[in-house]
Design a protein around this motif. Structure first.
Motif, PDB file in Angstrom:
ATOM      1  N   GLN A  43       0.852  -1.176   0.000  1.00 43.56           N
ATOM      2  CA  GLN A  43       0.000   0.000   0.000  1.00 43.56           C
ATOM      3  C   GLN A  43       0.895   1.236   0.000  1.00 43.56           C
ATOM      4  OE1 GLN A  43      -2.854  -0.002   3.161  1.00 43.56           O
ATOM      5  NE2 GLN A  43      -3.648  -2.023   2.680  1.00 43.56           N
ATOM      6  N   SER A  44       0.387   2.327  -0.558  1.00 44.22           N
ATOM      7  CA  SER A  44       1.175   3.555  -0.593  1.00 44.22           C
ATOM      8  C   SER A  44       0.267   4.760  -0.468  1.00 44.22           C
ATOM      9  CB  SER A  44       1.977   3.646  -1.902  1.00 44.22           C
ATOM     10  OG  SER A  44       1.102   3.756  -3.008  1.00 44.22           O
ATOM     11  N   CYS A  45       0.870   5.876  -0.091  1.00 45.33           N
ATOM     12  CA  CYS A  45       0.125   7.125   0.063  1.00 45.33           C
ATOM     13  C   CYS A  45       1.084   8.281  -0.205  1.00 45.33           C
ATOM     14  CB  CYS A  45      -0.463   7.236   1.468  1.00 45.33           C
ATOM     15  SG  CYS A  45      -1.271   8.824   1.806  1.00 45.33           S
ATOM     16  N   ILE A  46       0.656   9.226  -1.054  1.00 46.92           N
ATOM     17  CA  ILE A  46       1.417  10.449  -1.304  1.00 46.92           C
ATOM     18  C   ILE A  46       0.639  11.621  -0.728  1.00 46.92           C
ATOM     19  CG2 ILE A  46       2.471  11.951  -3.039  1.00 46.92           C
ATOM     20  CD1 ILE A  46       2.581   9.616  -4.931  1.00 46.92           C
ATOM     21  N   GLN A  47       1.353  12.485  -0.030  1.00 50.11           N
ATOM     22  CA  GLN A  47       0.706  13.624   0.616  1.00 50.11           C
ATOM     23  C   GLN A  47       1.472  14.894   0.267  1.00 50.11           C
ATOM     24  OE1 GLN A  47       0.497  14.138   5.069  1.00 50.11           O
ATOM     25  NE2 GLN A  47      -1.516  13.251   4.740  1.00 50.11           N
ATOM     26  N   LYS A  48       0.720  15.956  -0.031  1.00 52.66           N
ATOM     27  CA  LYS A  48       1.321  17.249  -0.362  1.00 52.66           C
ATOM     28  C   LYS A  48       1.095  18.222   0.790  1.00 52.66           C
ATOM     29  CE  LYS A  48      -0.591  19.896  -3.496  1.00 52.66           C
ATOM     30  NZ  LYS A  48      -0.978  20.441  -4.815  1.00 52.66           N
ATOM     31  N   ASN A  49       2.178  18.824   1.255  1.00 53.63           N
ATOM     32  CA  ASN A  49       2.089  19.832   2.288  1.00 53.63           C
ATOM     33  C   ASN A  49       1.480  21.094   1.675  1.00 53.63           C
ATOM     34  OD1 ASN A  49       2.657  21.985   4.121  1.00 53.63           O
ATOM     35  ND2 ASN A  49       4.297  20.755   5.020  1.00 53.63           N
ATOM     36  N   PRO A  50       0.302  21.522   2.152  1.00 53.64           N
ATOM     37  CA  PRO A  50      -0.365  22.677   1.519  1.00 53.64           C
ATOM     38  C   PRO A  50       0.412  23.979   1.653  1.00 53.64           C
ATOM     39  CG  PRO A  50      -1.500  22.034   3.531  1.00 53.64           C
ATOM     40  CD  PRO A  50      -0.478  20.970   3.258  1.00 53.64           C
ATOM     41  N   GLU A  51       1.296  24.075   2.667  1.00 52.24           N
ATOM     42  CA  GLU A  51       2.071  25.302   2.838  1.00 52.24           C
ATOM     43  C   GLU A  51       3.309  25.321   1.957  1.00 52.24           C
ATOM     44  OE1 GLU A  51       1.099  23.595   5.754  1.00 52.24           O
ATOM     45  OE2 GLU A  51      -0.635  24.916   6.062  1.00 52.24           O
ATOM     46  N   THR A  52       4.054  24.209   1.946  1.00 50.92           N
ATOM     47  CA  THR A  52       5.332  24.187   1.219  1.00 50.92           C
ATOM     48  C   THR A  52       5.239  23.516  -0.140  1.00 50.92           C
ATOM     49  OG1 THR A  52       5.996  22.062   2.188  1.00 50.92           O
ATOM     50  CG2 THR A  52       6.520  24.065   3.444  1.00 50.92           C
ATOM     51  N   GLN A  53       4.117  22.833  -0.425  1.00 57.60           N
ATOM     52  CA  GLN A  53       3.908  22.091  -1.672  1.00 57.60           C
ATOM     53  C   GLN A  53       4.853  20.898  -1.800  1.00 57.60           C
ATOM     54  OE1 GLN A  53       1.212  23.088  -3.659  1.00 57.60           O
ATOM     55  NE2 GLN A  53       0.980  24.361  -1.831  1.00 57.60           N
ATOM     56  N   GLU A  54       5.566  20.556  -0.733  1.00 55.62           N
ATOM     57  CA  GLU A  54       6.492  19.423  -0.743  1.00 55.62           C
ATOM     58  C   GLU A  54       5.708  18.120  -0.707  1.00 55.62           C
ATOM     59  OE1 GLU A  54      10.697  18.469   1.498  1.00 55.62           O
ATOM     60  OE2 GLU A  54       9.011  19.164   2.709  1.00 55.62           O
ATOM     61  N   LEU A  55       6.189  17.092  -1.404  1.00 56.19           N
ATOM     62  CA  LEU A  55       5.535  15.795  -1.455  1.00 56.19           C
ATOM     63  C   LEU A  55       6.261  14.794  -0.562  1.00 56.19           C
ATOM     64  CD1 LEU A  55       4.781  15.363  -5.281  1.00 56.19           C
ATOM     65  CD2 LEU A  55       3.255  16.225  -3.498  1.00 56.19           C
ATOM     66  N   ALA A  56       5.495  14.017   0.183  1.00 50.61           N
ATOM     67  CA  ALA A  56       6.050  12.945   1.008  1.00 50.61           C
ATOM     68  C   ALA A  56       5.330  11.649   0.660  1.00 50.61           C
ATOM     69  CB  ALA A  56       5.899  13.256   2.488  1.00 50.61           C
ATOM     70  N   LEU A  57       6.081  10.552   0.659  1.00 55.77           N
ATOM     71  CA  LEU A  57       5.559   9.244   0.259  1.00 55.77           C
ATOM     72  C   LEU A  57       5.707   8.251   1.395  1.00 55.77           C
ATOM     73  CD1 LEU A  57       4.658   7.074  -1.863  1.00 55.77           C
ATOM     74  CD2 LEU A  57       7.076   6.918  -2.529  1.00 55.77           C
ATOM     75  N   ALA A  58       4.649   7.492   1.675  1.00 57.54           N
ATOM     76  CA  ALA A  58       4.686   6.394   2.645  1.00 57.54           C
ATOM     77  C   ALA A  58       4.319   5.105   1.927  1.00 57.54           C
ATOM     78  CB  ALA A  58       3.715   6.650   3.789  1.00 57.54           C
ATOM     79  N   VAL A  59       5.084   4.054   2.180  1.00 52.57           N
ATOM     80  CA  VAL A  59       4.839   2.755   1.538  1.00 52.57           C
ATOM     81  C   VAL A  59       4.829   1.667   2.602  1.00 52.57           C
ATOM     82  CG1 VAL A  59       5.628   1.100  -0.189  1.00 52.57           C
ATOM     83  CG2 VAL A  59       6.016   3.542  -0.547  1.00 52.57           C
ATOM     84  N   ASN A  60       3.779   0.847   2.598  1.00 53.16           N
ATOM     85  CA  ASN A  60       3.659  -0.294   3.508  1.00 53.16           C
ATOM     86  C   ASN A  60       4.033  -1.583   2.787  1.00 53.16           C
ATOM     87  OD1 ASN A  60       2.885   1.038   5.778  1.00 53.16           O
ATOM     88  ND2 ASN A  60       0.816   0.219   5.855  1.00 53.16           N
TER      89      ASN A  60
END
Length: 826
Positions: A197-214
Motif C-alpha cells: 500500500q502507498s500514500c502520497i501527501q502534499k504539504n499545503p504550505e510548502t507544496q512538498e511531497l512525502a511518500l509512505a509505503v507499507n
C-alpha cells in the motif's frame, strides 16, 4: 508559573503546540532548545505570557510543559498535536494513548506519583494517591478497507461503525483517570495484510511531497494445525530463557497473574527438542535451575509448580543484571539462544540495557522478544530491547489476553527472520531525502508491517513509479513491488511529519539533527516548542511557581471505582457526543463505572501525608464534597487539551449519563479498594485468593454424577496445563472431568471405533493415551475453535507425537470420531 509532565507513546512525535488564552490563540514554534528556553525566560522577565514544551530529560516518552506568567483567574488551554504509526499486534491495529506516567524501577518502596519543579530542576516525589486528572477521548477513524472488529478493552465507551464499515466513531465517558489504565483501541480490517500500500501527501504550505509505503512480507505461509511441521518439529535446537519481572509494581491489577498464565502457556508450547530456564528479578535475580535444563515432563512440571507460586515480592526493577548473566553463561553447542522478557515498568538506565542487548545478541546470534504487562509498561524499554535483540514487542493491558501474542512471538522465535532486505526507489520518483538503506536494517518477520518514507520531487510529466522491497530468508529471496500512482495525491501533514521523523532518527550529528527538526517543526531531544503572548500590560506581580501533580500509574485500587461522567455542561464546553446509530451501534465494551467520590475522598484524606502537590490543592481536595477533583489542570482530551488556572480549584459535581442498556456480557470484576496504603500487600493477596476461588468456581458440578461443566476459558487453561511435554494427554479422570464426560463413556467410545481404525490403534504402544490425545485435540477444534491462534502450537506438538503411532489419515479419522464422542456421548 505552572509545570507539569505528560506521557506519549514511544514512536510518536509531537508536531504542534498552541495555547488559547481568552479569545487569543498563540501558536508555538519549534526552535533550538537553548534558544527556546532563553526566549521563554526573556518573555517571563518582560511580563509577557510564555509557554514552553520540551522532551523530558528522564525519558523520550515524557514531555514537560511550562506555562509562565498566567494572571490571577486566567485560564490557558494548551493543545498538543502528535503523530505516529498504528502498531499491529495479534492481527489487530492498535492505538495507545498513555494516560499516566509509567513508574521507573528503583526500589520497591517508592512509586513516583508527582514531579516537582524547583530552581528549574525536576525532582521526584513519591505518593500513593489518586490523580486529580480526568480523561475523555473521542476517536474518528476512516480505513481503506472494511472495519471488522473494534474494541476498547479498558475504558467504558460508546462506539458506532458506519454501514459501509469504512469509518467509525468512538467516545469514552468523562472519568477520573483510572490508575494503571492507558487508553487502548484495537481494530481489525478486512485486508490487514495487503502486501503493498502507498500514500502520497502534499504539504499545503510548502507544496512538498512525502511518500509512505507499507510492505507486508509473507513467505512461507504459517503451517496449519494439521501439519506435523512447525515449531514443535523444527530441526533447530533452542535454548529458551524467560526473564520475569517480580518487582513490587507487578502486584498492580492482574499483572502477576498475567505473567504466570503466560509462562505456563509458554512452557507447554515449547518445542520438545529444546532446553529452558526461568530467571525472575526485582532488586536482585534468581534462576529456577542452575543452568538451562532439558525440556521434559519432570522439568516442565517442576517449572509450572514454581511459576504458580510467583508473587510480586522482589523489590525494584533491575533487569540489566539478569540479562547480563544470561549472555555471560555458556551456550550449549548446536543451540540458538532465545530470550523472552516480561516486565511492567521502566528502568533508570534504559539505554545501557538496550546497548547490552544489542551487543550481546549481535555477537551470539541470539534473539530477544519483549512483553509489556499492564498499562504504563515502559515502551521505550520494551520496544528498545526487542528491536536491539532482533525480536518483537507485544503488550497487554488490563482485560486483554496475552496468550495469542505469546504464540505469535513463539512462532517468530522458532522461525528465521529476514536476515537482509533493501528498499529501492524508482529514479522517476525523484527522492530528495530518505533514511539510508543500510541504516534501515532491523529484524523483519512474516506478516509484520514495514513502513518506509521518503520526500519526493517527481518530474511534472511522471505518472507512475515503483518502490521495491527485496528480502532474503532461509536462502530464499522474496521481492515485493509497489506501484506508485503519482496522480493520486492527498493534502495534509501527517505523512510529512512521519517521513521527517524517519529521517531524523537516523541522523547522528547533533547540529544536523537540530536544523532538520526545526525545518520540519518536530520536537526532539535538542528542540523545544515555544510560544510568547505579547501583552499590552505586562505582568508585574511576583510569579509563584506551582507544580501540577502528574498522573501516575499506581495500584488500580481506588480510582477504578470513581469517575465523573460526561455531563451536558461538558458537552457544551466542546466534548464531542456520539449520536447512536441503531443499525450499527456496538455495545460490546460499554461498562458503566461506579460513582464513588466519597470513598475516593476518604482515601485521599488518609494518604494526605504522602501527597506531593501544592498545599492549596491539598486543602481543596479535603474540603470539597463530593466532586473534589480539581480543575486546576484537566485531563488531556481527544484533541490533546489541558486547561490550567492559577485561581483556586473549582470542584466539578459528579453527574451521570443516562443508564447504559443491560449487556449480555457481565461487568468486569472491579479492582479492590484499599482502606489504607499500608494494607496494600495484604489486601491484594486477599483479593488474589478470592479471584482464584472464582476461577475454581468456573468448574461447576453437573447432574451427571462425577462429570463437570467447564467454562471455555478454564477448559483451555487446564487442557494446556495437563499436556505432557512430549505432546500427549493421559486418559484419566482429570481429562474426563475437563471434557464433561465420564471416564467410562470415553472408554466405551474407544471400543466403538471403526474396525480398521481400531486395528491400527490397537498396534499403538500406548493405546489409551493415543485416544486421550485425540480427544483433547477434538476438544480444541470443536469447543475452542475461536482460540485457535492460542492452542495451535500445543496441537502441533500433539500431532507430532501421534504421528509416531498412526498415519496422518488415521490421526484425522480418530479425531473426527473423538469429536462425535464429545458431541453425543453414549
Amino acid at each position: 508559573e505552572a509545570h507539569f509532565k505528560f506521557p506519549i507513546e514511544d514512536g510518536v512525535t509531537v508536531t504542534g503546540m498552541s495555547v488559547r488564552v481568552g479569545d487569543r490563540t498563540i501558536k508555538g514554534m519549534v526552535k533550538d532548545k537553548i534558544a527556546a528556553e532563553d526566549e521563554y525566560s526573556d518573555a517571563i522577565a518582560a511580563g509577557d505570557g510564555a509557554y514552553l514544551l520540551k522532551e523530558s530529560e528522564d525519558s523520550r516518552t515524557m514531555v514537560e510543559m511550562a506555562v509562565g506568567n498566567l494572571a490571577a483567574g486566567q485560564e490557558a488551554i494548551v493543545s498538543v498535536t502528535f503523530v505516529g504509526e498504528a502498531a499491529v499486534q495479534d492481527h489487530n491495529w492498535r492505538l495507545v494513548l498513555p494516560v499516566a506516567i509509567p513508574t521507573r524501577g528503583r526500589d520497591s518502596s517508592s512509586i513516583p506519583s508527582a514531579s516537582v519543579h524547583a530552581s528549574r530542576h525536576v525532582l521526584h516525589k513519591y505518593a500513593d494517591s489518586p490523580s486529580p486528572y480526568t480523561f475523555a477521548a473521542s476517536v474518528n477513524m476512516r480505513m481503506s478497507s472494511g472495519i471488522s472488529h473494534l474494541e476498547c478493552p479498558n475504558f467504558a465507551t460508546n462506539m458506532a461503525i458506519a454501514e459501509d464499515r469504512l469509518s467509525a466513531v468512538l467516545q469514552t465517558q468523562m472519568a477520573v483517570v483510572p490508575a494503571g489504565h492507558d487508553f487502548v483501541l484495537n481494530w481489525r480490517t478486512e485486508s490487514m495484510y495487503d502486501l503493498a500500500q502507498s500514500c502520497i501527501q502534499k504539504n499545503p504550505e510548502t507544496q512538498e511531497l512525502a511518500l509512505a509505503v507499507n510492505f507486508v512480507p509473507n513467505m512461507p505461509p504459517v503451517p496449519s494445525v494439521s501439519d506435523t511441521t512447525g515449531p514443535s518439529s523444527v530441526s533447530q535446537n533452542f535454548e529458551f530463557t524467560f526473564i520475569v519481572d517480580r518487582s513490587g509494581s507487578m502486584m498492580c491489577g492482574q499483572r502477576m497473574q498475567i505473567a504466570i498464565d503466560t509462562l505456563v502457556l509458554f512452557l507447554k508450547s515449547l518445542p520438545d527438542n529444546s532446553i529452558f530456564n526461568i530467571i525472575s528479578f526485582g532488586d536482585s535475580y534468581q534462576s529456577l535451575f542452575p543452568k538451562a535444563v532439558q525440556y521434559s515432563d519432570e522439568n516442565v512440571e517442576r517449572a509450572v509448580e514454581a511459576v504458580k507460586e510467583f508473587s510480586a515480592d522482589m523489590g525494584g526493577t533491575r533487569i540489566y543484571e539478569p540479562l547480563q548473566s544470561v549472555f555471560k553463561s555458556s551456550l550449549r553447542k548446536g543451540y540458538q539462544r532465545v530470550l523472552f522478557a516480561l516486565t511492567d515498568g521502566g528502568v533508570e538506565q534504559t539505554q545501557n540495557v538496550i546497548q547490552l542487548v544489542r551487543e550481546s545478541c549481535s555477537k551470539q546470534g541470539a534473539r530477544l522478544f519483549a512483553f509489556g504487562l499492564g498499562s504504563g509498561a515502559s515502551t521505550e524499554l520494551v520496544n528498545g530491547i526487542a528491536e536491539a535483540g532482533s525480536g518483537t514487542a507485544e503488550y497487554a493491558v488490563e482485560n486483554e489476553r496475552l496468550q495469542p501474542k505469546v504464540i505469535a512471538s513463539l512462532k517468530r522465535a522458532t522461525n528465521r527472520c529476514y536476515d537482509s532486505w533493501t528498499v529501492t526507489w524508482d529514479p522517476v520518483l525523484g527522492v530528495t531525502d530518505a533514511p539510508s538503506p543500510f541504516k534501515l536494517q532491523r529484524a523483519l518477520y512474516d506478516q509484520e508491517v514495514l513502513c518506509v518514507y521518503a520526500f519526493i520531487n517527481p518530474a511534472p510529466t511522471a505518472l507512475r513509479g515503483t518502490v521495491r522491497l527485496q528480502a532474503r530468508k532461509d536462502n530464499k529471496e522474496v521481492e515485493l513491488l509497489v506501484p506508485i500512482d503519482l496522480t493520486n495525491i492527498l493534502e495534509g501533514h501527517s505523512v510529512h511529519k512521519l517521513a521527517a521523523k524517519s529521517v531524523l532518527e537516523h541522523m547522528s550529528q547533533s547540529t544536523e539533527r537540530t536544523a532538520f527538526a526545526v525545518k520540519h517543526q518536530l520536537l526532539c531531544d535538542s528542540t523545544a516548542f515555544v510560544a510568547v503572548e505579547h501583552r499590552d500590560t505586562p505582568v508585574t506581580d511576583t510569579m509563584e511557581t506551582r507544580t501540577v501533580t502528574s498522573a501516575m500509574h499506581l495500584p488500580p485500587s481506588s480510582t477504578r471505582r470513581g469517575s465523573t461522567m460526561l455531563t451536558d455542561r461538558d458537552l457544551q464546553r466542546g466534548y464531542p457526543k456520539v449520536t447512536p446509530q441503531s443499525s450499527t451501534m456496538q455495545l460490546d465494551n460499554i461498562h458503566a463505572l461506579l460513582n464513588r467520590h466519597e470513598r475516593l475522598e476518604e482515601i485521599i484524606s488518609k494518604t494526605e501525608n504522602l501527597r506531593a502537590c501544592s498545599s492549596s490543592f491539598s486543602r481543596n481536595a479535603k474540603s470539597t464534597k463530593p466532586g473534589f477533583f480539581s480543575r486546576l489542570f484537566s485531563a488531556f482530551s481527544s484533541n490533546g487539551n489541558a486547561a490550567a488556572s492559577s485561581a483556586a480549584a473549582t470542584p466539578v459535581a459528579p453527574t451521570c449519563l443516562p443508564a447504559v442498556p443491560a449487556l449480555s456480557q457481565p461487568p468486569r470484576e472491579p479492582f479492590p479498594v484499599f482502606d489504607e496504603c499500608e494494607t496494600l500487600s495484604r489486601d491484594t493477596l486477599q483479593w488474589k485468593e478470592k479471584q482464584e476461588e472464582r476461577h475454581e468456581s468456573a468448574i461447576m458440578a453437573s447432574a451427571e454424577g462425577n462429570t463437570i461443566s467447564v467454562s471455555p476459558m478454564k477448559l483451555f487453561e487446564l487442557l494446556v496445563q495437563s499436556q505432557k511435554s512430549s505432546g500427549y494427554w493421559q486418559l484419566n479422570n482429570e481429562l474426563a472431568h475437563l471434557l464433561s464426560i465420564s471416564i467410562q463413556t470415553l472408554e466405551q467410545h474407544l471400543q466403538k471405533l471403526p474396525q480398521m481404525l481400531a486395528e491400527a490403534m490397537s498396534q499403538c504402544a500406548d493405546l489409551h493415551n493415543t485416544w486421550a490425545t485425540c480427544l483433547a485435540l477434538a476438544a480444541f477444534q470443536s469447543r475452542l475453535s475461536s482460540q485457535q491462534d492460542e492452542w495451535e502450537l500445543v496441537a502441533a506438538k500433539a500431532r507430532k507425537w501421534l504421528a509416531k503411532q498412526l498415519s496422518q489419515d488415521q490421526i484425522n479419522e480418530a479425531i473426527t470420531h473423538a469429536e462425535l464422542c464429545l458431541c453425543a456421548p453414549c
